[in-house]
Design a protein around this motif. Structure first.
Motif, PDB file in Angstrom:
ATOM      1  N   VAL A 210      -3.814  -9.255 -20.953  1.00 18.20           N
ATOM      2  CA  VAL A 210      -5.208  -9.414 -21.377  1.00 18.20           C
ATOM      3  C   VAL A 210      -6.123  -8.396 -20.704  1.00 18.20           C
ATOM      4  O   VAL A 210      -7.055  -7.869 -21.340  1.00 18.20           O
ATOM      5  CB  VAL A 210      -5.715 -10.855 -21.121  1.00 18.20           C
ATOM      6  CG1 VAL A 210      -5.030 -11.848 -22.021  1.00 18.20           C
ATOM      7  CG2 VAL A 210      -5.537 -11.247 -19.661  1.00 18.20           C
ATOM      8  N   GLN A 211      -5.888  -8.119 -19.439  1.00 17.27           N
ATOM      9  CA  GLN A 211      -6.748  -7.161 -18.746  1.00 17.27           C
ATOM     10  C   GLN A 211      -6.614  -5.772 -19.356  1.00 17.27           C
ATOM     11  O   GLN A 211      -7.606  -5.052 -19.533  1.00 17.27           O
ATOM     12  CB  GLN A 211      -6.397  -7.127 -17.253  1.00 17.27           C
ATOM     13  CG  GLN A 211      -6.590  -8.450 -16.529  1.00 17.27           C
ATOM     14  CD  GLN A 211      -8.040  -8.884 -16.482  1.00 17.27           C
ATOM     15  OE1 GLN A 211      -8.952  -8.060 -16.520  1.00 17.27           O
ATOM     16  NE2 GLN A 211      -8.280 -10.190 -16.401  1.00 17.27           N
ATOM     17  N   GLU A 212      -5.380  -5.376 -19.701  1.00 15.37           N
ATOM     18  CA  GLU A 212      -5.156  -4.076 -20.320  1.00 15.37           C
ATOM     19  C   GLU A 212      -5.725  -4.035 -21.735  1.00 15.37           C
ATOM     20  O   GLU A 212      -6.201  -2.987 -22.197  1.00 15.37           O
ATOM     21  CB  GLU A 212      -3.654  -3.763 -20.350  1.00 15.37           C
ATOM     22  CG  GLU A 212      -3.047  -3.454 -18.991  1.00 15.37           C
ATOM     23  CD  GLU A 212      -2.889  -4.682 -18.097  1.00 15.37           C
ATOM     24  OE1 GLU A 212      -2.711  -4.517 -16.887  1.00 15.37           O
ATOM     25  OE2 GLU A 212      -2.952  -5.817 -18.622  1.00 15.37           O
ATOM     26  N   ALA A 213      -5.685  -5.146 -22.449  1.00 18.21           N
ATOM     27  CA  ALA A 213      -6.194  -5.179 -23.824  1.00 18.21           C
ATOM     28  C   ALA A 213      -7.691  -4.918 -23.868  1.00 18.21           C
ATOM     29  O   ALA A 213      -8.192  -4.241 -24.778  1.00 18.21           O
ATOM     30  CB  ALA A 213      -5.880  -6.528 -24.468  1.00 18.21           C
ATOM     31  N   MET A 214      -8.435  -5.428 -22.899  1.00 13.27           N
ATOM     32  CA  MET A 214      -9.887  -5.264 -22.910  1.00 13.27           C
ATOM     33  C   MET A 214     -10.305  -3.807 -22.749  1.00 13.27           C
ATOM     34  O   MET A 214     -11.427  -3.442 -23.094  1.00 13.27           O
ATOM     35  CB  MET A 214     -10.514  -6.116 -21.802  1.00 13.27           C
ATOM     36  CG  MET A 214     -10.422  -7.618 -22.065  1.00 13.27           C
ATOM     37  SD  MET A 214     -11.330  -8.620 -20.843  1.00 13.27           S
ATOM     38  CE  MET A 214     -10.351  -8.361 -19.385  1.00 13.27           C
ATOM     39  N   LEU A 215      -9.407  -2.968 -22.236  1.00 12.84           N
ATOM     40  CA  LEU A 215      -9.725  -1.563 -22.002  1.00 12.84           C
ATOM     41  C   LEU A 215      -9.301  -0.658 -23.146  1.00 12.84           C
ATOM     42  O   LEU A 215      -9.581   0.543 -23.104  1.00 12.84           O
ATOM     43  CB  LEU A 215      -9.040  -1.091 -20.706  1.00 12.84           C
ATOM     44  CG  LEU A 215      -9.378  -1.876 -19.431  1.00 12.84           C
ATOM     45  CD1 LEU A 215      -8.563  -1.343 -18.268  1.00 12.84           C
ATOM     46  CD2 LEU A 215     -10.865  -1.811 -19.135  1.00 12.84           C
ATOM     47  N   ARG A 216      -8.632  -1.202 -24.156  1.00 14.63           N
ATOM     48  CA  ARG A 216      -8.108  -0.390 -25.242  1.00 14.63           C
ATOM     49  C   ARG A 216      -8.834  -0.691 -26.544  1.00 14.63           C
ATOM     50  O   ARG A 216      -9.189  -1.842 -26.800  1.00 14.63           O
ATOM     51  CB  ARG A 216      -6.596  -0.613 -25.369  1.00 14.63           C
ATOM     52  CG  ARG A 216      -5.820   0.044 -24.226  1.00 14.63           C
ATOM     53  CD  ARG A 216      -4.399  -0.482 -24.104  1.00 14.63           C
ATOM     54  NE  ARG A 216      -3.638   0.311 -23.130  1.00 14.63           N
ATOM     55  CZ  ARG A 216      -3.752   0.187 -21.812  1.00 14.63           C
ATOM     56  NH1 ARG A 216      -4.596  -0.700 -21.298  1.00 14.63           N
ATOM     57  NH2 ARG A 216      -3.027   0.944 -21.005  1.00 14.63           N
ATOM     58  N   PRO A 217      -9.022   0.320 -27.382  1.00 11.45           N
ATOM     59  CA  PRO A 217      -9.844   0.121 -28.580  1.00 11.45           C
ATOM     60  C   PRO A 217      -9.142  -0.581 -29.729  1.00 11.45           C
ATOM     61  O   PRO A 217      -9.796  -0.983 -30.682  1.00 11.45           O
ATOM     62  CB  PRO A 217     -10.224   1.556 -28.981  1.00 11.45           C
ATOM     63  CG  PRO A 217      -9.076   2.382 -28.503  1.00 11.45           C
ATOM     64  CD  PRO A 217      -8.630   1.746 -27.211  1.00 11.45           C
ATOM     65  N   ASN A 218      -7.798  -0.734 -29.670  1.00 14.28           N
ATOM     66  CA  ASN A 218      -7.088  -1.261 -30.833  1.00 14.28           C
ATOM     67  C   ASN A 218      -6.127  -2.398 -30.497  1.00 14.28           C
ATOM     68  O   ASN A 218      -5.206  -2.684 -31.259  1.00 14.28           O
ATOM     69  CB  ASN A 218      -6.300  -0.137 -31.516  1.00 14.28           C
ATOM     70  CG  ASN A 218      -5.151   0.379 -30.668  1.00 14.28           C
ATOM     71  OD1 ASN A 218      -5.199   0.315 -29.440  1.00 14.28           O
ATOM     72  ND2 ASN A 218      -4.107   0.902 -31.320  1.00 14.28           N
ATOM     73  N   VAL A 219      -6.321  -3.060 -29.345  1.00  9.86           N
ATOM     74  CA  VAL A 219      -5.388  -4.105 -28.913  1.00  9.86           C
ATOM     75  C   VAL A 219      -6.089  -5.457 -28.885  1.00  9.86           C
ATOM     76  O   VAL A 219      -7.208  -5.582 -28.370  1.00  9.86           O
ATOM     77  CB  VAL A 219      -4.791  -3.790 -27.527  1.00  9.86           C
ATOM     78  CG1 VAL A 219      -3.859  -4.921 -27.084  1.00  9.86           C
ATOM     79  CG2 VAL A 219      -4.031  -2.464 -27.565  1.00  9.86           C
ATOM     80  N   VAL A 220      -5.413  -6.466 -29.453  1.00 12.97           N
ATOM     81  CA  VAL A 220      -5.882  -7.850 -29.417  1.00 12.97           C
ATOM     82  C   VAL A 220      -4.782  -8.716 -28.828  1.00 12.97           C
ATOM     83  O   VAL A 220      -3.611  -8.594 -29.216  1.00 12.97           O
ATOM     84  CB  VAL A 220      -6.237  -8.363 -30.830  1.00 12.97           C
ATOM     85  CG1 VAL A 220      -6.502  -9.861 -30.811  1.00 12.97           C
ATOM     86  CG2 VAL A 220      -7.445  -7.623 -31.386  1.00 12.97           C
ATOM     87  N   VAL A 221      -5.138  -9.575 -27.889  1.00  9.61           N
ATOM     88  CA  VAL A 221      -4.196 -10.547 -27.334  1.00  9.61           C
ATOM     89  C   VAL A 221      -4.597 -11.928 -27.835  1.00  9.61           C
ATOM     90  O   VAL A 221      -5.762 -12.328 -27.724  1.00  9.61           O
ATOM     91  CB  VAL A 221      -4.191 -10.516 -25.796  1.00  9.61           C
ATOM     92  CG1 VAL A 221      -3.339 -11.655 -25.241  1.00  9.61           C
ATOM     93  CG2 VAL A 221      -3.673  -9.175 -25.297  1.00  9.61           C
ATOM     94  N   LEU A 222      -3.633 -12.634 -28.405  1.00 10.25           N
ATOM     95  CA  LEU A 222      -3.874 -13.970 -28.944  1.00 10.25           C
ATOM     96  C   LEU A 222      -3.297 -15.001 -27.988  1.00 10.25           C
ATOM     97  O   LEU A 222      -2.165 -14.865 -27.519  1.00 10.25           O
ATOM     98  CB  LEU A 222      -3.222 -14.095 -30.322  1.00 10.25           C
ATOM     99  CG  LEU A 222      -3.552 -15.354 -31.130  1.00 10.25           C
ATOM    100  CD1 LEU A 222      -5.009 -15.341 -31.567  1.00 10.25           C
ATOM    101  CD2 LEU A 222      -2.630 -15.451 -32.349  1.00 10.25           C
ATOM    102  N   ARG A 223      -4.080 -16.039 -27.704  1.00 14.05           N
ATOM    103  CA  ARG A 223      -3.638 -17.094 -26.779  1.00 14.05           C
ATOM    104  C   ARG A 223      -3.843 -18.449 -27.425  1.00 14.05           C
ATOM    105  O   ARG A 223      -4.780 -18.669 -28.193  1.00 14.05           O
ATOM    106  CB  ARG A 223      -4.453 -17.031 -25.479  1.00 14.05           C
ATOM    107  CG  ARG A 223      -4.461 -15.697 -24.776  1.00 14.05           C
ATOM    108  CD  ARG A 223      -3.079 -15.282 -24.301  1.00 14.05           C
ATOM    109  NE  ARG A 223      -2.501 -16.266 -23.417  1.00 14.05           N
ATOM    110  CZ  ARG A 223      -2.767 -16.360 -22.120  1.00 14.05           C
ATOM    111  NH1 ARG A 223      -3.621 -15.514 -21.564  1.00 14.05           N
ATOM    112  NH2 ARG A 223      -2.172 -17.271 -21.373  1.00 14.05           N
TER     113      ARG A 223
END
Length: 585
Positions: A210-223
């Motif tokens: 999740v921390q890495e996803a917030m820094l990338r323009p095209n990544v979504v993490v689903l929880r």
């Protein structure tokens, strides 16, 4: 329990019937249903005291409107130590999958199979191409990220999904490998990492991205929250992404998409972090013990899992639907038969991790159903063979015949022209578009033919390159009219048949699909069977076979050319944050 209840399974598509439906059909009172090894729910949370508290406030909870989703999201973010602008909460993870598909997936989506059914079915319902990357039984359904990346680039897929752990097999990808994969996919429109079951994993101390996803323009993490908290019925989950992506989804959600039960539970969690962490620890211990007990059953294979469920393969000859129905009617145990999961078959079950008394009941029932002599064992003598009755029977046959051996003429079941466009899995070599049957037959080695294939007709001796009367196969370098429209690369004169060996299934005739104009599938012809897979020059037309996989259209048995229209406050130190995943402190 009445045998009529098993009819409910035959009326469902990609999922099992609800517990409420099973209770109504069987006439049982509330709480008297079967032992549930089907729904992947945390059995240790909420605690009995939490349930008592909710019951005492039931009237107020269901009488009044909930707070806005922003208020509930802010409270959850305070617990998980996440910025609210990077989070969107939904009425279950499936609501968020729906909005991801509508808002962020353009033309195509790649997904390994088998996996959670909504990742294949949702984009198909909105007319998108789904490129399915089959996980191989021979390798324990392990996802090879490097091969998956090659597959995505060869197909030109724009959006990518990985479930970690994967459902139904529980396969796990470590954090460093996932981050590298996300970076390799930086040129894609979207990368979704579905972490719905990650809180049950213990392979790493901090497995979430999740921390890495917030820094990338095209990544979504689903929880998911319902699975982790043992409350599927409340329907709540969330996604994490950079503020632009999260805000785009959040702006489309209704103001009151979260109900009062969801609000009440989220605001209770602040005082129950220690109990929640303990529940996850207990599930992990139960998973290890349950795996050992099931693996002791003769002929039963248990695959490694990091989820709160185990994927098992039944002994040879056992039919999953029979085992499921008898476990339910004779032993009052509900199991998940996986024949209606794309890429799986009726020989596989997914069994939820439960406390030891329930597991002993499961194992005892399985022993009687599989090997007992009371009503006859579900496992016949070896000579009896297998009989599948899966909801995806064609895929069952394909997977059982070819997994681990190379996919021989993947599209022979769908279109004759596809033979020239689909390479064999594991070889990286495209099959030639126009190989004479005689030449193919001459190269057939000891590889067994598919079980369902009819005997090959013996072609007449080849005398000259002149066209021969139909329906004899094409045997010369001059293209001849075919009885069905050709859907692959446009035939071109060949100086001589390709000298390379051709897999046996390449010569197997396949039933022709519904007529489709050649112009509807503009695909550039292959250069040669030894050339590299050509890079995509634009969107891959629907129905064109994937390299090492199946398109959704092929799985569903259609020609793939017709689209389906779419219908806070800082948290206490003891609460597991989004990165810690159950680590206390």
């Amino acid at each position: 329990m009445s045998g009529n209840v098993t009819s409910l399974f035959r009326s469902t598509a990609a999922h099992s019937p609800s517990m409420a439906a099973l209770a109504r059909e069987s006439g049982e009172t509330a709480g008297a249903g079967p032992v549930d090894f089907c729904i992947p729910c945390n059995p240790y949370f909420p605690t009995p005291a939490m349930f008592d508290e909710m019951a005492g406030r039931l009237r107020d909870i269901i009488t009044y409107y909930p707070s806005s989703a922003d208020t509930i999201t802010a409270e959850l973010c305070g617990l998980l130590q996440l910025p609210p602008q990077c989070v969107a909460m939904g009425n279950g993870s499936t609501e968020l999958i729906t909005w991801i598909d509508h808002l962020l997936v353009r033309e195509s989506l790649a997904v390994p199979v088998p996996t959670f059914g909504r990742w294949t079915d949702q984009p198909m319902e909105t007319g998108k191409r789904v490129d399915m990357f089959p996980l191989q039984e021979s390798s324990g359904f392990t996802l090879d990220l490097a091969r998956y990346a090659e597959f995505i680039r060869a197909r030109g897929t724009r959006a990518v999904v990985i479930c970690n752990p994967n459902n139904p097999d529980g396969g796990y990808q470590n954090k460093q490998a996932l981050v590298q994969f996300m970076d390799a996919m930086a040129d894609r429109d979207l990368v979704v990492i579905d972490e719905s079951f990650l809180e049950f994993a213990d392979a790493e101390a901090e497995p979430s991205v999740v921390q890495e996803a917030m820094l990338r323009p095209n990544v979504v993490v689903l929880r998911s929250l319902g699975k982790n908290f043992g409350l599927h019925g409340i329907r709540f989950g969330y996604l994490v992404a950079n503020p632009a992506l999260a805000g785009r989804v959040r702006s489309m959600l209704p103001k009151w998409n979260l109900n009062s039960f969801a609000e009440h539970v989220v605001f209770m969690l602040r005082d129950h972090g220690a109990e929640y962490a303990q529940s996850l620890h207990q599930v992990r211990r139960d998973r290890l013990e349950m795996s050992g007990q099931l693996a002791a059953l003769p002929g039963l294979t248990v695959y490694p899992s990091q989820g709160n469920f185990l994927f098992v393969r039944l002994p040879v000859g056992a039919e999953g639907t029979v085992v499921r129905d008898r476990m339910l009617t004779e032993h009052r145990v509900l199991v998940r038969e996986c024949g209606n999961k794309i890429g799986s078959s009726s020989r596989f079950l997914r069994l939820v991790v439960r406390p030891q008394p329930d597991v002993r009941r499961l194992v005892s029932g399985m022993e009687q159903v599989l090997y007992g002599a009371g009503r006859g064992a579900a496992v016949p003598e070896p000579a009896a063979g297998n009989g599948y009755s899966s909801g995806t029977a064609a895929v069952d046959r394909l997977m059982s015949e070819t997994n681990g051996k190379g996919m021989r003429a993947v599209t022979a079941q769908n279109a004759p022209a596809a033979i020239g466009a689909a390479p064999a899995v594991g070889t990286g070599t495209p099959l030639p578009a126009a190989v004479p049957v005689a030449a193919a037959a001459a190269t057939v080695g000891p590889v067994p033919m598919p079980v369902a294939a009819p005997p090959l007709p013996q072609p007449a001796p080849y005398e000259n390159p002149a066209p021969v009367p139909q329906p004899a196969p094409y045997q010369g370098p001059v293209p001849v009219p075919q009885p069905a429209p050709y859907q692959g690369p446009v035939p071109v004169p060949q100086p001589a048949p390709y000298p390379q060996p051709v897999p046996a299934a390449a010569a197997v005739p396949a039933p022709a699909p519904a007529p489709v104009p050649v112009a509807a599938v503009p695909v550039a012809p292959m250069a040669s069977p030894t050339a590299a897979y050509p890079p995509p020059t634009g969107p891959t037309p629907p129905g064109v076979p994937a390299r090492g996989g199946l398109t959704a259209a092929q799985v569903r048995g259609t020609n793939g050319l017709e689209s389906v229209q779419a219908a806070g406050r800082p948290g206490p130190q003891s609460w597991p944050n989004a990165a810690g995943m159950g680590q206390v402190g």
